[in-house]
Write an enzyme that holds these catalytic residues in place. Structure first.
Site, PDB file in Angstrom:
ATOM      1  N   LYS A  53       8.293   6.397   3.321  1.00  0.00           N
ATOM      2  CA  LYS A  53       7.926   6.991   2.026  1.00  0.00           C
ATOM      3  C   LYS A  53       9.045   6.766   1.014  1.00  0.00           C
ATOM      4  O   LYS A  53       8.812   6.394  -0.131  1.00  0.00           O
ATOM      5  CB  LYS A  53       7.692   8.499   2.176  1.00  0.00           C
ATOM      6  CG  LYS A  53       6.452   8.871   2.932  1.00  0.00           C
ATOM      7  CD  LYS A  53       6.274  10.388   2.908  1.00  0.00           C
ATOM      8  CE  LYS A  53       5.298  10.851   3.953  1.00  0.00           C
ATOM      9  NZ  LYS A  53       5.240  12.296   4.087  1.00  0.00           N
ATOM     10  N   HIS A 102     -19.844  -3.303  21.954  1.00  0.00           N
ATOM     11  CA  HIS A 102     -20.107  -4.615  21.350  1.00  0.00           C
ATOM     12  C   HIS A 102     -18.879  -5.144  20.621  1.00  0.00           C
ATOM     13  O   HIS A 102     -18.981  -6.096  19.848  1.00  0.00           O
ATOM     14  CB  HIS A 102     -21.286  -4.512  20.376  1.00  0.00           C
ATOM     15  CG  HIS A 102     -22.530  -4.031  21.043  1.00  0.00           C
ATOM     16  ND1 HIS A 102     -23.324  -4.854  21.816  1.00  0.00           N
ATOM     17  CD2 HIS A 102     -23.092  -2.799  21.103  1.00  0.00           C
ATOM     18  CE1 HIS A 102     -24.333  -4.142  22.299  1.00  0.00           C
ATOM     19  NE2 HIS A 102     -24.211  -2.903  21.888  1.00  0.00           N
ATOM     20  N   GLU A 121       0.992  11.245  15.993  1.00  0.00           N
ATOM     21  CA  GLU A 121       1.983  11.840  15.088  1.00  0.00           C
ATOM     22  C   GLU A 121       2.714  12.987  15.782  1.00  0.00           C
ATOM     23  O   GLU A 121       3.866  13.270  15.490  1.00  0.00           O
ATOM     24  CB  GLU A 121       1.328  12.320  13.776  1.00  0.00           C
ATOM     25  CG  GLU A 121       2.347  12.496  12.662  1.00  0.00           C
ATOM     26  CD  GLU A 121       1.733  12.828  11.303  1.00  0.00           C
ATOM     27  OE1 GLU A 121       1.126  13.894  11.164  1.00  0.00           O
ATOM     28  OE2 GLU A 121       1.885  12.021  10.358  1.00  0.00           O
TER      29      GLU A 121
HETATM   30  O1  F6P Z   1       3.150  11.735   6.017  1.00  0.00           O
HETATM   31  C1  F6P Z   1       2.572  12.401   7.075  1.00  0.00           C
HETATM   32  C2  F6P Z   1       1.999  13.713   6.627  1.00  0.00           C
HETATM   33  O2  F6P Z   1       3.016  14.594   6.296  1.00  0.00           O
HETATM   34  C3  F6P Z   1       1.083  14.323   7.680  1.00  0.00           C
HETATM   35  O3  F6P Z   1       1.768  15.014   8.649  1.00  0.00           O
HETATM   36  C4  F6P Z   1       0.198  15.173   6.827  1.00  0.00           C
HETATM   37  O4  F6P Z   1      -0.963  15.584   7.490  1.00  0.00           O
HETATM   38  C5  F6P Z   1      -0.058  14.224   5.674  1.00  0.00           C
HETATM   39  O5  F6P Z   1       1.157  13.545   5.495  1.00  0.00           O
HETATM   40  C6  F6P Z   1      -0.480  14.876   4.392  1.00  0.00           C
HETATM   41  O6  F6P Z   1       0.492  15.780   3.938  1.00  0.00           O
HETATM   42  P1  F6P Z   1       0.178  16.837   2.834  1.00  0.00           P
HETATM   43  O7  F6P Z   1      -0.886  17.750   3.340  1.00  0.00           O
HETATM   44  O8  F6P Z   1       1.472  17.560   2.593  1.00  0.00           O
HETATM   45  O9  F6P Z   1      -0.294  16.116   1.613  1.00  0.00           O
END
Ligand code: F6P
Length: 542
Positions: free
Chosen positions: A506, A385, A354
């Site tokens: 998203k 394994h 990421e």
């Molecule tokens: O969608 C990726 C992300 O933003 C990550 O970088 C982050 O760790 C995760 O989602 C969770 O985000 P949040 O802590 O804002 O719920």
């Protein structure tokens, strides 16, 4: 020297070294001495990389030419090293000891960090002493962390790794982690829990992550149904919110006194050192959590002060640069030879991919160099394994990180001590066979073997030998990887602190949610999506 000259020197060296097998390089009896580096209980063994000590000098020259020293100072000094979000990335401040100061944008962040640690300390004390009571007046004995990505993986990985370090006070509290959006972890778990004694910790930097909010809504409803009480009572007794967006947590209903806050300048995947580490503090006690921070801080100091030739995170990064950019190796396996580190591979998958899974430079241009490889992993002996076949005889070049503690079970049974010896022997044997291939055998035996029993070898690996796994050394290990990631980002000229690549999916998912309710999929969708939507609608109606 400018970076381009350094790259061209490295390319010349690679032409020569690509023709050499690790078995030739390892015949040098001085090799381990010149290519292994120790610091404060951690040994980084780079002797099974397809490079020479002179190659490391060339790589250090590249780091110098890329201005790494200034970039490290900028990171730790609180400069806005995350330009696409216009902010600092100050995970190092989260482990800076009390008494120091660091002014960022006019505020002393260390003082704020220490205040939060005190609040965590109080909360942990209340929980450990059985004073946090659920709706029926019974003491809380179960904590469920609901979060995903950085709000899950760090605490999950660390709590699992440090299980043996639980103080007596925390032994009465069961800890669980729930992250999956589809509710499968939660639905299984809730049927086994007592609502009256269960506390949910909602961990979300943004407090908008749908995965976490969906699980949180299910948990809240479960408590309301079980207790028959008003939502406000339930939220007061059974929910803590950890976030950088208190207004969103308030909107969701978490009372202010049940909130622990952290800051925008803490990246999600760098947040286990912040209040997001509350489950760690609950499990290991505040002393354990502070030792973890101390280990990470010692590496921050080392990263900032040690010459690059002896600097563990820098050297680990440079070995990676050599493999990825000069030897064209784009797969990286993380192989802990210690079951306590079972979640380390997924933690590092997020940290590395990421952060450095980017193809655009800080200037917005196309990246000139290949960046983060594909990373995956598993507990080493289990992976033997499963996918080691590919490492030994597949067509892909893969670099491996073997992570292993030298000492374990020192005060436990003979049979457990024997199991540790077994793990050590397998770790060393696998690193050896990957490097040497069937040249580890005598020539005659190797030559007599049929093609399907031959081992090519020449797969490079790093061995990270930790004296012992403790909260302190785990803190060191994670900080080494964090700074490795930053070092590589500096050399590739990319921003390791944003993650715009996850946003479009998203958005599309939100739109797709509406499509699931439509009898006929929208004509604007592509044919594959329309086809699947049609099939799902038909199946859901039967
Ligand atoms: O969608 C990726 C992300 O933003 C990550 O970088 C982050 O760790 C995760 O989602 C969770 O985000 P949040 O802590 O804002 O719920």
């Amino acid at each position: 020297m400018n970076p381009e000259t350094c790259w061209s020197h490295l390319r010349e060296s690679a032409q020569v070294l690509k023709k050499q097998h690790l078995s030739e390089l390892l015949s040098d009896s001085e090799r381990f001495e010149s290519l292994s580096f120790g610091h404060d209980g951690i040994l980084l063994d780079l002797s099974r990389h397809r490079l020479l000590p002179e190659t490391l000098d060339q790589l250090v020259a590249l780091a110098d030419a890329c201005g790494l020293k200034e970039k490290i100072d900028a990171l730790i000094g609180g400069a806005h090293v995350n330009p696409t979000e216009d902010r600092a990335a100050l995970h190092t401040a989260l482990r800076t000891p009390a008494g120091k100061t660091l002014e960022v944008d006019g505020t002393d962040v260390v003082a704020g960090v220490q205040k939060t640690l005190e609040k965590m300390d109080q909360l942990v004390g209340i929980l450990h002493s059985g004073q946090w009571r659920g709706y029926s007046g019974e003491a809380i004995d179960t904590v469920v962390n609901i979060g995903v990505g950085g709000s899950d993986l760090g605490p999950l990985m660390t709590c699992h790794a440090l299980e043996e370090f639980k103080p007596d006070a925390s032994k009465g509290i069961d800890l669980h982690f729930v992250s999956s959006m589809d509710g499968s972890q939660l639905s299984g778990l809730l049927s086994r829990l007592n609502p009256a004694t269960t506390l949910f910790v909602l961990s979300s930097k943004s407090f908008t992550t749908i995965d976490t909010l969906a699980n949180a809504a299910t948990a809240r409803q479960w408590l309301i149904d079980a207790s028959g009480l008003a939502v406000e009572t339930i939220l007061r007794h059974h929910f803590i919110g950890i976030t950088a967006k208190p207004e969103k947590a308030c909107e969701w209903g978490i009372p202010e006194q049940n909130q622990l806050l952290f800051w925008d300048w803490t990246g999600g995947r760098y947040s286990m050192w912040s209040a997001i580490g509350l489950p760690i503090a609950i499990a290991t006690g505040m002393d354990g959590f502070r030792q973890l921070l101390a280990g990470a801080h010692s590496i921050d100091t080392h990263y900032q002060e040690a010459p690059f030739e002896q600097n563990l995170p820098v050297l680990l990064a440079l070995a990676g640069i050599w493999n990825i950019n000069l030897l064209d190796i784009h797969a990286h396996a993380i192989l802990p030879y210690d079951g306590r580190l079972a979640h380390l591979p997924s933690y590092l998958e997020q940290l590395e991919m990421e952060s450095n899974g980017k193809s655009v430079t800080l200037d917005g241009a196309d990246a000139e160099h290949r960046t983060c490889p594909v990373l995956w992993g598993e507990i080493g002996p289990n992976a033997q394994h499963a996918f080691y076949q590919l490492l030994h005889q597949g067509t892909e070049a893969v670099m491996c990180d073997f992570i292993v503690p030298a000492k374990r079970y020192t005060e436990q049974s003979q049979t457990l001590q024997e199991q540790h010896r077994l793990a050590l022997a397998n770790c060393l044997a696998q690193a050896r066979v990957l490097a040497l291939g069937d040249k580890a055998l005598d020539e005659e035996t190797a030559a007599a073997a049929p093609a399907w029993k031959r081992y090519r070898g020449n797969q490079p690996s790093t061995v990270i030998l930790i004296d012992e796994l403790t909260p302190y050394s785990l803190g060191q290990l994670i900080a080494i990887y964090e700074h490795k990631v930053y070092t590589q980002a500096v050399i590739w000229q990319i921003n390791p602190f944003d993650q715009w690549g996850v946003e479009l999916g998203k958005k599309m998912a939100t739109a797709m949610l509406n499509e699931l309710d439509e009898p006929n999929p929208s004509a604007a969708l592509d044919s594959a999506t329309r086809g699947l939507l049609g099939r799902i609608t038909a199946l859901r109606q039967t």
